[in-house]
Design a protein around this motif. Structure first.
Motif, PDB file in Angstrom:
ATOM      1  N   GLU A 109       0.810  -1.213   0.000  1.00 39.89           N
ATOM      2  CA  GLU A 109       0.000   0.000   0.000  1.00 39.89           C
ATOM      3  C   GLU A 109       0.846   1.267   0.000  1.00 39.89           C
ATOM      4  O   GLU A 109       0.335   2.368  -0.200  1.00 39.89           O
ATOM      5  CB  GLU A 109      -0.916   0.016   1.229  1.00 39.89           C
ATOM      6  CG  GLU A 109      -1.949  -1.108   1.251  1.00 39.89           C
ATOM      7  CD  GLU A 109      -2.786  -1.064   2.507  1.00 39.89           C
ATOM      8  OE1 GLU A 109      -3.104   0.043   2.965  1.00 39.89           O
ATOM      9  OE2 GLU A 109      -3.104  -2.135   3.046  1.00 39.89           O
ATOM     10  N   LEU A 110       2.137   1.112   0.234  1.00 43.96           N
ATOM     11  CA  LEU A 110       3.023   2.269   0.301  1.00 43.96           C
ATOM     12  C   LEU A 110       3.581   2.607  -1.075  1.00 43.96           C
ATOM     13  O   LEU A 110       3.714   1.742  -1.934  1.00 43.96           O
ATOM     14  CB  LEU A 110       4.182   1.984   1.269  1.00 43.96           C
ATOM     15  CG  LEU A 110       3.758   1.556   2.677  1.00 43.96           C
ATOM     16  CD1 LEU A 110       4.986   1.244   3.523  1.00 43.96           C
ATOM     17  CD2 LEU A 110       2.927   2.652   3.348  1.00 43.96           C
ATOM     18  N   GLU A 111       3.884   3.878  -1.269  1.00 37.27           N
ATOM     19  CA  GLU A 111       4.407   4.335  -2.559  1.00 37.27           C
ATOM     20  C   GLU A 111       5.911   4.068  -2.642  1.00 37.27           C
ATOM     21  O   GLU A 111       6.733   4.923  -2.327  1.00 37.27           O
ATOM     22  CB  GLU A 111       4.111   5.825  -2.745  1.00 37.27           C
ATOM     23  CG  GLU A 111       2.621   6.142  -2.798  1.00 37.27           C
ATOM     24  CD  GLU A 111       2.359   7.628  -2.983  1.00 37.27           C
ATOM     25  OE1 GLU A 111       3.342   8.397  -3.061  1.00 37.27           O
ATOM     26  OE2 GLU A 111       1.187   8.017  -3.031  1.00 37.27           O
ATOM     27  N   LEU A 112       6.255   2.850  -3.070  1.00 40.09           N
ATOM     28  CA  LEU A 112       7.649   2.446  -3.170  1.00 40.09           C
ATOM     29  C   LEU A 112       7.921   1.862  -4.548  1.00 40.09           C
ATOM     30  O   LEU A 112       7.031   1.251  -5.148  1.00 40.09           O
ATOM     31  CB  LEU A 112       7.973   1.390  -2.100  1.00 40.09           C
ATOM     32  CG  LEU A 112       7.705   1.781  -0.634  1.00 40.09           C
ATOM     33  CD1 LEU A 112       7.820   0.552   0.255  1.00 40.09           C
ATOM     34  CD2 LEU A 112       8.683   2.854  -0.177  1.00 40.09           C
ATOM     35  N   ASP A 113       9.140   2.042  -5.047  1.00 40.27           N
ATOM     36  CA  ASP A 113       9.467   1.421  -6.328  1.00 40.27           C
ATOM     37  C   ASP A 113       9.683  -0.072  -6.105  1.00 40.27           C
ATOM     38  O   ASP A 113       9.871  -0.537  -4.981  1.00 40.27           O
ATOM     39  CB  ASP A 113      10.699   2.068  -6.964  1.00 40.27           C
ATOM     40  CG  ASP A 113      11.952   1.939  -6.118  1.00 40.27           C
ATOM     41  OD1 ASP A 113      12.297   0.802  -5.737  1.00 40.27           O
ATOM     42  OD2 ASP A 113      12.594   2.964  -5.824  1.00 40.27           O
ATOM     43  N   SER A 114       9.648  -0.837  -7.176  1.00 37.01           N
ATOM     44  CA  SER A 114       9.666  -2.302  -7.087  1.00 37.01           C
ATOM     45  C   SER A 114      10.923  -2.829  -6.403  1.00 37.01           C
ATOM     46  O   SER A 114      10.870  -3.781  -5.615  1.00 37.01           O
ATOM     47  CB  SER A 114       9.544  -2.914  -8.484  1.00 37.01           C
ATOM     48  OG  SER A 114      10.578  -2.445  -9.333  1.00 37.01           O
ATOM     49  N   LYS A 115      12.079  -2.201  -6.672  1.00 38.96           N
ATOM     50  CA  LYS A 115      13.332  -2.657  -6.067  1.00 38.96           C
ATOM     51  C   LYS A 115      13.329  -2.446  -4.563  1.00 38.96           C
ATOM     52  O   LYS A 115      13.700  -3.340  -3.790  1.00 38.96           O
ATOM     53  CB  LYS A 115      14.510  -1.914  -6.701  1.00 38.96           C
ATOM     54  CG  LYS A 115      15.864  -2.407  -6.207  1.00 38.96           C
ATOM     55  CD  LYS A 115      16.995  -1.674  -6.918  1.00 38.96           C
ATOM     56  CE  LYS A 115      18.354  -2.174  -6.425  1.00 38.96           C
ATOM     57  NZ  LYS A 115      19.472  -1.459  -7.088  1.00 38.96           N
ATOM     58  N   GLU A 116      12.895  -1.248  -4.139  1.00 37.85           N
ATOM     59  CA  GLU A 116      12.848  -0.955  -2.712  1.00 37.85           C
ATOM     60  C   GLU A 116      11.811  -1.828  -2.022  1.00 37.85           C
ATOM     61  O   GLU A 116      12.023  -2.294  -0.897  1.00 37.85           O
ATOM     62  CB  GLU A 116      12.538   0.523  -2.488  1.00 37.85           C
ATOM     63  CG  GLU A 116      12.599   0.939  -1.028  1.00 37.85           C
ATOM     64  CD  GLU A 116      12.350   2.417  -0.819  1.00 37.85           C
ATOM     65  OE1 GLU A 116      12.756   2.945   0.238  1.00 37.85           O
ATOM     66  OE2 GLU A 116      11.740   3.053  -1.698  1.00 37.85           O
ATOM     67  N   LEU A 117      10.702  -2.057  -2.682  1.00 33.92           N
ATOM     68  CA  LEU A 117       9.638  -2.890  -2.125  1.00 33.92           C
ATOM     69  C   LEU A 117      10.146  -4.300  -1.869  1.00 33.92           C
ATOM     70  O   LEU A 117       9.867  -4.900  -0.825  1.00 33.92           O
ATOM     71  CB  LEU A 117       8.448  -2.925  -3.088  1.00 33.92           C
ATOM     72  CG  LEU A 117       7.218  -3.715  -2.623  1.00 33.92           C
ATOM     73  CD1 LEU A 117       6.645  -3.120  -1.347  1.00 33.92           C
ATOM     74  CD2 LEU A 117       6.152  -3.732  -3.723  1.00 33.92           C
ATOM     75  N   LEU A 118      10.915  -4.834  -2.806  1.00 32.76           N
ATOM     76  CA  LEU A 118      11.464  -6.188  -2.671  1.00 32.76           C
ATOM     77  C   LEU A 118      12.411  -6.258  -1.478  1.00 32.76           C
ATOM     78  O   LEU A 118      12.357  -7.203  -0.676  1.00 32.76           O
ATOM     79  CB  LEU A 118      12.199  -6.573  -3.958  1.00 32.76           C
ATOM     80  CG  LEU A 118      12.674  -8.034  -4.059  1.00 32.76           C
ATOM     81  CD1 LEU A 118      11.488  -8.977  -4.059  1.00 32.76           C
ATOM     82  CD2 LEU A 118      13.505  -8.219  -5.325  1.00 32.76           C
TER      83      LEU A 118
END
Length: 341
Positions: A109-118
């Motif tokens: 639900e947070l606004e994060l890019d895919s790399k940071e999310l991983l």
């Protein structure tokens, strides 16, 4: 005649052009030189101002140290709040952490890019696994009675080997930084030396904070429960504000999260989690309520800690050298310079 005139005109024109360009070149160089000097002057002035602001901050933090050394914790906190986000010589970081909304939420639900999310998902999952291994609500009565009073001091970490000194420093820096960014003022800390670790397998590090006085009530209630032989309920429910519980939950997890960030795992004995467990039982929380609070606190602390890895590293260096609370705060503020909080 006309040809000669033509030649004369061309020569004149060339002469005019030749002479007309030269002043323009000198004008441009003069302009750039003036701009360069002005820009350099502005940089020097800005640098001078920054140095002056940093000097003011250090002087103010020395006052904070004096009040802390005298046990005037409320006065020290008042001084820090006066410096909070003050434009000149103030504290940008104190209480400035961006937090996860207090509602059912997930990393998705947070606004994060895919790399940071991983990266964050892997970190969050490993932290939650460490917490779950502590068997919340199951190990409370197994703790030796001589460890009960330790919950009055936040963030103790048991070190078993000499090489654990570095991990201990990172762990305590995790508590310190999390609290500071949430607006909880550290009032003291201890980092066992390498020599102390050689002599005592159970040497501990700890960070104490202003505003967590309720922990003494938890300790007293725990002692009364054991003395009277109560089973199950702790009697009257404890009461603290939601903000205090939220801050404490994140601060107590700050050390464990720091270990995961630095080493990819935690080697601690999870005494911090047991302390959080005791607070939940004192408040009368059921397992569902406690699990929800822990999940939010873990997510919030993971995000705060991940965004300030270098800041924690600088703070850990200061703590390893035994710097004062004010000096440690100054190291945080210097490392935060130019960073988004």
């Amino acid at each position: 005649m006309s040809f000669i005139c033509g030649e004369s005109s061309t020569a004149l024109s060339s002469t005019v052009i030749s002479f007309s360009r030269e002043p323009k070149r000198n004008s441009s160089l003069s302009m750039y030189s003036a701009l360069s000097c002005r820009f350099g002057g502005e940089l020097a002035a800005a640098s001078g101002k920054e140095a002056e602001y940093a000097k003011r901050r250090r002087q103010a933090l020395k006052r904070v140290d004096r009040e802390l050394s005298r046990g005037n914790f409320k006065v020290a906190l008042s001084l820090v709040k006066q410096l909070q986000r003050k434009p000149a010589g103030g504290l940008r970081g104190f209480g400035a952490a961006k937090q996860v909304p207090k509602r059912p939420s997930s990393l998705d639900e947070l606004e994060l890019d895919s790399k940071e999310l991983l990266t964050l998902r892997a970190l969050f999952d490993s932290v939650m696994e460490s917490i779950e291994r502590c068997n919340l609500f199951d190990s409370l009565d197994e703790a030796p009675s001589d460890t009960v009073e330790s919950i009055v001091e936040d963030g103790s970490y048991v070190s078993l080997k000499e090489e654990d000194h570095f991990m201990c420093v990172q762990h305590e820096a995790g508590h310190f930084l999390t609290g500071y960014l949430l607006g909880v003022l550290p009032k003291g800390y201890e980092i066992p030396s390498v020599e102390a670790l050689r002599q005592d397998d159970f040497a501990v590090g700890r960070v104490q904070f202003v505003g967590f006085d309720f922990l003494k009530e938890v300790a007293d209630a725990r002692k009364q429960k054991k003395d009277t032989g109560q089973v199950g309920s702790w009697g009257n429910r404890g009461v603290i504000s939601a903000k205090t519980l939220n801050n404490f939950s994140c601060v107590i997890l700050g050390g464990l999260v720091a270990e995961h960030l630095v080493f990819g795992h935690s080697e601690g004995h999870y005494s911090d989690i047991n302390k959080l467990d005791k607070v939940f039982q004192w408040l009368g929380y059921n397992k569902s309520e406690a699990d929800s609070q822990v999940k939010w606190a873990a997510l919030n602390t993971v995000l705060i800690s991940h965004h300030h890895i270098q800041v924690r590293s600088r703070l850990a260096e200061a703590m390893a050298l035994g710097r004062s609370i004010g000096s440690c705060i100054d190291s945080i503020e210097n490392a935060l310079s130019g960073e988004l909080i």
